[in-house]
Design an enzyme around this catalytic site. Structure first.
Site, PDB file in Angstrom:
ATOM      1  N   SER A  14      -1.295  -0.025   2.482  1.00 48.90           N
ATOM      2  CA  SER A  14      -1.190  -1.454   2.780  1.00 48.90           C
ATOM      3  C   SER A  14      -0.645  -2.196   1.574  1.00 48.90           C
ATOM      4  O   SER A  14      -0.820  -1.762   0.432  1.00 48.90           O
ATOM      5  CB  SER A  14      -2.569  -2.024   3.138  1.00 48.90           C
ATOM      6  OG  SER A  14      -2.496  -3.428   3.295  1.00 48.90           O
ATOM      7  N   HIS A  15      -0.024  -3.316   1.832  1.00 46.64           N
ATOM      8  CA  HIS A  15       0.417  -4.190   0.749  1.00 46.64           C
ATOM      9  C   HIS A  15      -0.769  -4.792   0.006  1.00 46.64           C
ATOM     10  O   HIS A  15      -0.632  -5.228  -1.126  1.00 46.64           O
ATOM     11  CB  HIS A  15       1.311  -5.308   1.309  1.00 46.64           C
ATOM     12  CG  HIS A  15       2.703  -4.860   1.598  1.00 46.64           C
ATOM     13  ND1 HIS A  15       3.006  -4.001   2.622  1.00 46.64           N
ATOM     14  CD2 HIS A  15       3.865  -5.128   0.965  1.00 46.64           C
ATOM     15  CE1 HIS A  15       4.311  -3.774   2.623  1.00 46.64           C
ATOM     16  NE2 HIS A  15       4.857  -4.443   1.625  1.00 46.64           N
ATOM     17  N   SER A  16      -1.914  -4.802   0.650  1.00 47.44           N
ATOM     18  CA  SER A  16      -3.129  -5.355   0.053  1.00 47.44           C
ATOM     19  C   SER A  16      -4.097  -4.225  -0.306  1.00 47.44           C
ATOM     20  O   SER A  16      -4.510  -3.473   0.576  1.00 47.44           O
ATOM     21  CB  SER A  16      -3.815  -6.301   1.042  1.00 47.44           C
ATOM     22  OG  SER A  16      -5.135  -6.579   0.625  1.00 47.44           O
TER      23      SER A  16
END
Length: 132
Positions: A14-16
Site C-alpha cells: 500500500s502507499h500507506s
C-alpha cells in the site's frame, strides 16, 4: 520444511504504511501463522508511496516455494511490485503473482484459501472473484 512454507505466501503493498500493516494484522488475525505474510507500505522516506526495494524485501519475507500472491492498492504499487518481482529473478519470479483484487478483502480471502493448502492459481482466482 516448516508448516508456513507449505502454504502460498501473501504480500500486501500500500502507499500507506498504516494501511499495509493494518491489512496484514487483519489477515494474521483471520488465519494465524499458517500463511507466510509480509507487507510493504510507504516510500523510502516513510511518507506515502511505494518502494520496489521494500516490496522485494516483503516478498522475500513471505517467500514460499508454493508461490506468493501480492495485493496492491493503486497503480504505483502495482508498477513497483512488478519491478520487485523482476528483481527477484528467475525462476522465483515465475512463482509470484500480482492479484487483481481489492486490497483488504482480497488479501483476507486469499489467505483463508492459502491456509487450506490451495495452490497459487486457486488462491489468486478466489481473490480475483471479488473484482467487479
Amino acid at each position: 520444511m516448516n508448516a508456513k512454507a507449505a502454504n502460498v505466501g501473501i504480500v500486501i503493498v500500500s502507499h500507506s504504511p498504516l494501511v499495509a500493516q493494518g491489512t496484514a494484522d487483519m489477515v494474521r488475525q483471520m488465519v494465524g501463522d499458517c500463511v507466510p505474510l509480509a507487507w510493504s507500505g510507504g516510500n523510502v522516506e516513510g511518507g506515502l508511496g511505494t518502494d520496489a526495494g521494500g516490496i522485494l524485501k516483503a516478498i522475500e519475507r513471505a517467500w514460499s516455494d508454493e508461490g506468493v500472491a501480492v495485493f496492491v492498492d493503486l497503480g504505483g504499487a502495482e508498477t513497483n511490485s512488478e519491478m520487485a518481482i523482476e528483481m527477484l529473478g528467475q525462476p522465483r519470479s515465475d512463482r509470484v503473482t500480482i492479484c487483481n483484487a481489492p486490497l483488504v478483502e482480497g488479501a483476507v480471502v486469499a489467505a483463508a484459501e492459502a491456509s487450506g493448502g490451495a495452490p497459487l492459481a486457486r488462491v489468486v482466482a478466489t481473490a480475483e472473484e471479488l473484482s467487479p
